[in-house]
Design a protein around this motif. Structure first.
Motif, PDB file in Angstrom:
ATOM      1  N   CYS A  37      43.353  14.160  -4.599  1.00  0.00           N
ATOM      2  CA  CYS A  37      41.963  13.760  -4.853  1.00  0.00           C
ATOM      3  C   CYS A  37      41.903  12.335  -5.376  1.00  0.00           C
ATOM      4  O   CYS A  37      41.041  11.538  -4.975  1.00  0.00           O
ATOM      5  N   GLY A  38      42.815  12.007  -6.263  1.00  0.00           N
ATOM      6  CA  GLY A  38      42.833  10.669  -6.847  1.00  0.00           C
ATOM      7  C   GLY A  38      43.236   9.596  -5.867  1.00  0.00           C
ATOM      8  O   GLY A  38      42.734   8.470  -5.921  1.00  0.00           O
ATOM      9  N   SER A  39      44.143   9.939  -4.956  1.00  0.00           N
ATOM     10  CA  SER A  39      44.589   8.954  -3.977  1.00  0.00           C
ATOM     11  C   SER A  39      43.508   8.659  -2.940  1.00  0.00           C
ATOM     12  O   SER A  39      43.337   7.519  -2.512  1.00  0.00           O
ATOM     13  N   PHE A  40      42.765   9.694  -2.543  1.00  0.00           N
ATOM     14  CA  PHE A  40      41.621   9.465  -1.660  1.00  0.00           C
ATOM     15  C   PHE A  40      40.553   8.633  -2.374  1.00  0.00           C
ATOM     16  O   PHE A  40      39.861   7.829  -1.754  1.00  0.00           O
ATOM     17  N   HIS A  71      45.878  -3.909 -15.927  1.00  0.00           N
ATOM     18  CA  HIS A  71      45.919  -2.897 -14.882  1.00  0.00           C
ATOM     19  C   HIS A  71      46.742  -1.692 -15.318  1.00  0.00           C
ATOM     20  O   HIS A  71      47.909  -1.827 -15.674  1.00  0.00           O
ATOM     21  N   TYR A  72      46.106  -0.508 -15.290  1.00  0.00           N
ATOM     22  CA  TYR A  72      46.809   0.744 -15.554  1.00  0.00           C
ATOM     23  C   TYR A  72      46.277   1.824 -14.624  1.00  0.00           C
ATOM     24  O   TYR A  72      45.067   2.017 -14.513  1.00  0.00           O
ATOM     25  N   GLY A  73      47.197   2.519 -13.968  1.00  0.00           N
ATOM     26  CA  GLY A  73      46.822   3.569 -13.026  1.00  0.00           C
ATOM     27  C   GLY A  73      46.576   2.993 -11.647  1.00  0.00           C
ATOM     28  O   GLY A  73      46.057   1.876 -11.505  1.00  0.00           O
ATOM     29  N   ASN A  74      46.954   3.740 -10.624  1.00  0.00           N
ATOM     30  CA  ASN A  74      46.746   3.292  -9.247  1.00  0.00           C
ATOM     31  C   ASN A  74      45.863   4.245  -8.453  1.00  0.00           C
ATOM     32  O   ASN A  74      45.115   3.823  -7.584  1.00  0.00           O
ATOM     33  N   ALA A  75      45.979   5.536  -8.739  1.00  0.00           N
ATOM     34  CA  ALA A  75      45.086   6.497  -8.099  1.00  0.00           C
ATOM     35  C   ALA A  75      43.790   6.559  -8.915  1.00  0.00           C
ATOM     36  O   ALA A  75      43.562   5.733  -9.801  1.00  0.00           O
ATOM     37  N   ALA A 109      44.277   7.400 -14.962  1.00  0.00           N
ATOM     38  CA  ALA A 109      44.825   7.711 -13.645  1.00  0.00           C
ATOM     39  C   ALA A 109      46.338   7.537 -13.630  1.00  0.00           C
ATOM     40  O   ALA A 109      46.905   6.737 -14.371  1.00  0.00           O
ATOM     41  N   ASN A 110      46.976   8.285 -12.742  1.00  0.00           N
ATOM     42  CA  ASN A 110      48.420   8.324 -12.640  1.00  0.00           C
ATOM     43  C   ASN A 110      48.924   7.347 -11.583  1.00  0.00           C
ATOM     44  O   ASN A 110      48.232   6.415 -11.199  1.00  0.00           O
TER      45      ASN A 110
END
Length: 372
Positions: free
Chosen positions: A171-174, A225-229, A256-257
């Motif tokens: 879900c996070g990557s989308f 910057h923290y988290g990519n997804a 986000a992870n």
């Protein structure tokens, strides 16, 4: 009388009545099934209102116990029975991994020959997420979305009281423009990137019209910057109303992870997230955009701090993992006025995150059997 009246007060969390404000956050414990059940029973006996079980895969294949197998279903039923026996509720965090298994195989030789360390493997796998999400067929997307609904039905049959849709992982990557470069209805605009997550939530809602649905809202930040997804802070006003319309009844707000694990599980020495309640600024932003209950997480260890943050309305509930691993009795001790007896998590990450990374299971430096 305890001075932690707010922590000990009941709350309606997304339609589910919790006896107090303390929730055990989803944690990949990495221990054997029987030990997992006993660890969760002990945490339930410590007085928290609900335990969120992570890593519940929506498809039959995946890591950990499967809702689709007899062995897996028996495990979850035993887990639910153990937790419920201690007057604690149970939530299933449904997720679909965004790891490209085919891509993983090409790194296996390097890992086996130790040319690629475990620390080096994680960023390599993260680089494979974008092409995997961007190239996924709509037929596969539809299959996974439907699986969220089917898995939710099975989770309810196993005895879970609430469903949490994991807003990281697939879900996070989308949701993330860093990984999602699709040009169809699932990509480009924030509204389109929210579609997969919303359809996953809707799939659960259609199958279980009355079940409370928590959403792990993974927030990505910039500068630094923290988290990519996950969801960019500036995109929260787009995502939150869409998730509400899909059927979400509460939000579990975190970072986000798909970056360093030390960012999402930050130690007290973290350069940016070292302070108590380190992810609560994300809660503040979500709180301004919704009237639904909000659960905060991130370095919550001090009863005085937790009491005050709930009291002033920054969060309705406090989710903890390391603090309850350090002392499962944290809630009971706080609410009975024995706060000085709490074994305080010092956020050293030595035996918890360290144990996870070494594949020895999540433990704590307070445990006598752990070598210090």
């Amino acid at each position: 009388m305890s001075s932690y009246q707010t922590i000990g007060s009941p709350v309606l969390y997304g339609g589910l009545k919790l006896k107090n404000r303390i929730i055990f956050a989803p944690t990949s414990m990495g221990v054997a099934p029987d030990e997992m059940i006993e660890r969760m029973r002990q945490i339930a006996a410590g007085g928290c209102a609900m335990i969120v079980i992570g890593d519940v895969s929506v498809l039959p294949h995946g890591f950990g116990p499967s809702l689709y197998s007899k062995k897996g279903m028996d495990f979850y039923k035993r887990l639910a029975q153990a937790v419920h026996s201690e007057n604690c509720l149970l939530c299933a965090q449904l997720h679909q991994s965004d790891s490209n298994l085919r891509a993983m195989f090409k790194y296996v030789p390097g890992v086996l020959t130790k040319k690629i360390s475990k620390a080096e493997l994680r960023p390599l796998l993260n680089k494979e997420v974008g092409p995997y999400i961007t190239g996924m067929s709509t037929a596969q997307i539809t299959k996974i979305i439907r699986a969220f609904g089917r898995a939710a039905v099975l989770a309810k049959q196993a005895g879970f009281d609430m469903i949490q849709v994991h807003g990281d992982r697939m879900c996070g990557s989308f949701s993330s423009s860093i990984y999602n470069h699709r040009t169809d209805m699932y990509g480009q605009s924030a509204e389109n990137r929210a579609r997969f997550a919303c359809e996953a939530v809707r799939s659960v809602r259609e199958q279980l019209p009355d079940i409370p649905i928590d959403y792990k809202l993974a927030v990505r930040r910039e500068n630094p910057h923290y988290g990519n997804a996950g969801v960019l802070e500036s995109e929260l006003p787009v995502f939150i109303p869409l998730l509400e319309q899909a059927g979400v009844t509460s939000f579990h707000v975190t970072l986000a992870n798909h970056g360093e694990l030390e960012d999402t599980i930050p130690s007290a020495k973290h350069p940016y997230f070292g302070q108590e309640g380190c992810f609560l600024p994300f809660c503040d932003q979500v709180r301004a955009l919704t009237t639904l209950p909000v659960c905060g997480v991130g370095g919550l260890t001090d009863p005085d701090f937790v009491e005050q943050q709930i009291k002033v309305g920054r969060m309705d509930c406090a989710a903890m993992s390391r603090a309850l691993i350090a002392d499962p009795q944290w809630p009971n001790k706080a609410m009975s006025g024995k706060v000085n007896e709490i074994r305080r998590c010092v956020r050293c990450n030595r035996a918890c995150l360290g144990g996870m990374m070494a594949h020895k299971g999540v433990h704590c430096i307070y445990e006598k059997e752990i070598e210090q």
